[in-house]
Design a protein around this motif. Structure first.
Motif, PDB file in Angstrom:
ATOM      1  N   ARG A  95     -53.051  81.776  31.852  1.00 25.44           N
ATOM      2  CA  ARG A  95     -53.720  81.743  33.146  1.00 25.44           C
ATOM      3  C   ARG A  95     -54.682  80.561  33.195  1.00 25.44           C
ATOM      4  O   ARG A  95     -55.292  80.196  32.185  1.00 25.44           O
ATOM      5  CB  ARG A  95     -54.484  83.047  33.365  1.00 25.44           C
ATOM      6  CG  ARG A  95     -53.589  84.229  33.664  1.00 25.44           C
ATOM      7  CD  ARG A  95     -54.316  85.553  33.555  1.00 25.44           C
ATOM      8  NE  ARG A  95     -55.569  85.613  34.293  1.00 25.44           N
ATOM      9  CZ  ARG A  95     -56.385  86.669  34.292  1.00 25.44           C
ATOM     10  NH1 ARG A  95     -56.066  87.752  33.588  1.00 25.44           N
ATOM     11  NH2 ARG A  95     -57.500  86.664  34.987  1.00 25.44           N
ATOM     12  N   ASP A  96     -54.852  79.989  34.384  1.00 19.49           N
ATOM     13  CA  ASP A  96     -55.736  78.833  34.510  1.00 19.49           C
ATOM     14  C   ASP A  96     -57.047  79.163  35.207  1.00 19.49           C
ATOM     15  O   ASP A  96     -57.831  78.259  35.503  1.00 19.49           O
ATOM     16  CB  ASP A  96     -55.033  77.682  35.231  1.00 19.49           C
ATOM     17  CG  ASP A  96     -54.573  78.061  36.638  1.00 19.49           C
ATOM     18  OD1 ASP A  96     -54.885  79.182  37.089  1.00 19.49           O
ATOM     19  OD2 ASP A  96     -53.905  77.228  37.281  1.00 19.49           O
ATOM     20  N   ASP A 146     -46.836  87.265  30.660  1.00 22.19           N
ATOM     21  CA  ASP A 146     -47.496  85.984  30.930  1.00 22.19           C
ATOM     22  C   ASP A 146     -48.966  86.112  31.305  1.00 22.19           C
ATOM     23  O   ASP A 146     -49.617  85.098  31.543  1.00 22.19           O
ATOM     24  CB  ASP A 146     -46.765  85.247  32.054  1.00 22.19           C
ATOM     25  CG  ASP A 146     -45.377  84.771  31.633  1.00 22.19           C
ATOM     26  OD1 ASP A 146     -45.092  84.801  30.423  1.00 22.19           O
ATOM     27  OD2 ASP A 146     -44.599  84.376  32.522  1.00 22.19           O
ATOM     28  N   ASN A 147     -49.504  87.325  31.373  1.00 21.26           N
ATOM     29  CA  ASN A 147     -50.912  87.505  31.707  1.00 21.26           C
ATOM     30  C   ASN A 147     -51.732  87.286  30.442  1.00 21.26           C
ATOM     31  O   ASN A 147     -51.991  88.218  29.667  1.00 21.26           O
ATOM     32  CB  ASN A 147     -51.151  88.905  32.284  1.00 21.26           C
ATOM     33  CG  ASN A 147     -52.587  89.117  32.738  1.00 21.26           C
ATOM     34  OD1 ASN A 147     -53.464  88.293  32.477  1.00 21.26           O
ATOM     35  ND2 ASN A 147     -52.828  90.235  33.409  1.00 21.26           N
ATOM     36  N   ALA A 148     -52.121  86.036  30.219  1.00 22.02           N
ATOM     37  CA  ALA A 148     -52.800  85.669  28.975  1.00 22.02           C
ATOM     38  C   ALA A 148     -53.914  84.673  29.265  1.00 22.02           C
ATOM     39  O   ALA A 148     -53.744  83.740  30.059  1.00 22.02           O
ATOM     40  CB  ALA A 148     -51.815  85.067  27.980  1.00 22.02           C
ATOM     41  N   VAL A 155     -59.524  83.018  20.909  1.00 23.77           N
ATOM     42  CA  VAL A 155     -58.597  84.141  20.988  1.00 23.77           C
ATOM     43  C   VAL A 155     -57.759  84.035  22.246  1.00 23.77           C
ATOM     44  O   VAL A 155     -58.181  83.462  23.258  1.00 23.77           O
ATOM     45  CB  VAL A 155     -59.308  85.516  20.977  1.00 23.77           C
ATOM     46  CG1 VAL A 155     -60.139  85.701  19.722  1.00 23.77           C
ATOM     47  CG2 VAL A 155     -60.134  85.720  22.230  1.00 23.77           C
ATOM     48  N   ASP A 156     -56.558  84.595  22.183  1.00 23.98           N
ATOM     49  CA  ASP A 156     -55.784  84.956  23.358  1.00 23.98           C
ATOM     50  C   ASP A 156     -56.116  86.404  23.703  1.00 23.98           C
ATOM     51  O   ASP A 156     -56.070  87.272  22.822  1.00 23.98           O
ATOM     52  CB  ASP A 156     -54.274  84.921  23.078  1.00 23.98           C
ATOM     53  CG  ASP A 156     -53.705  83.516  22.950  1.00 23.98           C
ATOM     54  OD1 ASP A 156     -54.369  82.549  23.350  1.00 23.98           O
ATOM     55  OD2 ASP A 156     -52.574  83.414  22.443  1.00 23.98           O
ATOM     56  N   SER A 184     -63.641  81.295  29.106  1.00 25.15           N
ATOM     57  CA  SER A 184     -62.388  80.554  29.146  1.00 25.15           C
ATOM     58  C   SER A 184     -62.525  79.243  28.393  1.00 25.15           C
ATOM     59  O   SER A 184     -63.554  78.560  28.459  1.00 25.15           O
ATOM     60  CB  SER A 184     -61.987  80.258  30.588  1.00 25.15           C
ATOM     61  OG  SER A 184     -61.640  81.427  31.276  1.00 25.15           O
ATOM     62  N   LEU A 185     -61.471  78.883  27.688  1.00 22.97           N
ATOM     63  CA  LEU A 185     -61.389  77.601  27.008  1.00 22.97           C
ATOM     64  C   LEU A 185     -60.428  76.735  27.816  1.00 22.97           C
ATOM     65  O   LEU A 185     -59.215  76.983  27.838  1.00 22.97           O
ATOM     66  CB  LEU A 185     -60.889  77.782  25.579  1.00 22.97           C
ATOM     67  CG  LEU A 185     -60.807  76.529  24.713  1.00 22.97           C
ATOM     68  CD1 LEU A 185     -62.168  75.855  24.594  1.00 22.97           C
ATOM     69  CD2 LEU A 185     -60.266  76.875  23.324  1.00 22.97           C
TER      70      LEU A 185
END
Length: 201
Positions: A165-166, A89-91, A2-3, A152-153
């Motif tokens: 986001r990283d 962009d906060n994803a 998911v996002d 996180s993926l």
């Protein structure tokens, strides 16, 4: 996968975006191969819209996003949607660790007659060992049965037109728990009110 997407909107524009989203962008994305299990008002920020978008695989993600963002639904409503947004962009791209029985399947109903509820989400920095501590110690101690837990993926973004986001995090959602208990933990607390067409409620 998911996002998890958190949009910062211009003041007073959240309901405008939600009306567009619920009317056009839910089925508009799902016909392209995605799943929209939840979309929410942030109860602590009147200018934040939060939503989840699911994909069967990474390859499907790239093709589905291309189909939607280069397709007729987005072209017809992009200008109006973008006019509501300050930052989209906060994803985070996440993979499931655990999906509870109440986490929506694609076929789950969308109804405006659902009993109002609050979904609490937590976004934690993923320190070594914290995943096991969260699942086996913290959540059971608090009596929380999570709707879903994600991590996180860490893969290259295969649709770079939408930044990700990283940072590495753990994310979980639960229905109407006492979110005050979590504010002593490091991370972001989200108190979320589902829109009328959210499956997750």
């Amino acid at each position: 996968m998911v996002d998890l997407r958190q949009y910062t909107l211009h003041p007073g524009q959240r309901d405008t975006l939600i009306d567009l989203f619920d009317e056009h962008f839910v089925e508009g994305q799902e016909v392209c191969g995605m799943h929209i299990p939840g979309q929410f008002r942030d109860l602590d920020d009147p200018d934040r819209f939060v939503w989840l978008r699911g994909f069967r695989s990474l390859d499907v993600r790239a093709e589905a996003l291309k189909a939607f963002y280069y397709g007729p639904t987005w072209r017809a409503h992009a200008e109006a949607a973008n006019a509501t947004m300050v930052d989209s962009d906060n994803a985070l791209l996440l993979e499931p660790i655990q999906l509870g029985p109440d986490y929506p399947q694609v076929s789950a109903p969308r109804t405006s007659n659902s009993t109002p509820s609050v979904i609490t989400g937590m976004v934690h920095p993923a320190e070594p060992g914290f995943e096991e501590h969260l699942i086996h110690d913290l959540l059971p101690t608090l009596g929380v049965a999570p709707l879903a837990i994600f991590r996180s993926l860490s893969v290259p973004n295969n649709f770079p037109a939408l930044p990700l986001r990283d940072d590495t995090v753990l994310v979980w959602f639960a229905r109407s728990p006492d979110e005050a208990a979590y504010r002593r933990w490091e991370g972001q607390v989200l108190r979320l009110a589902p829109t009328s067409r959210s499956q997750l409620h």
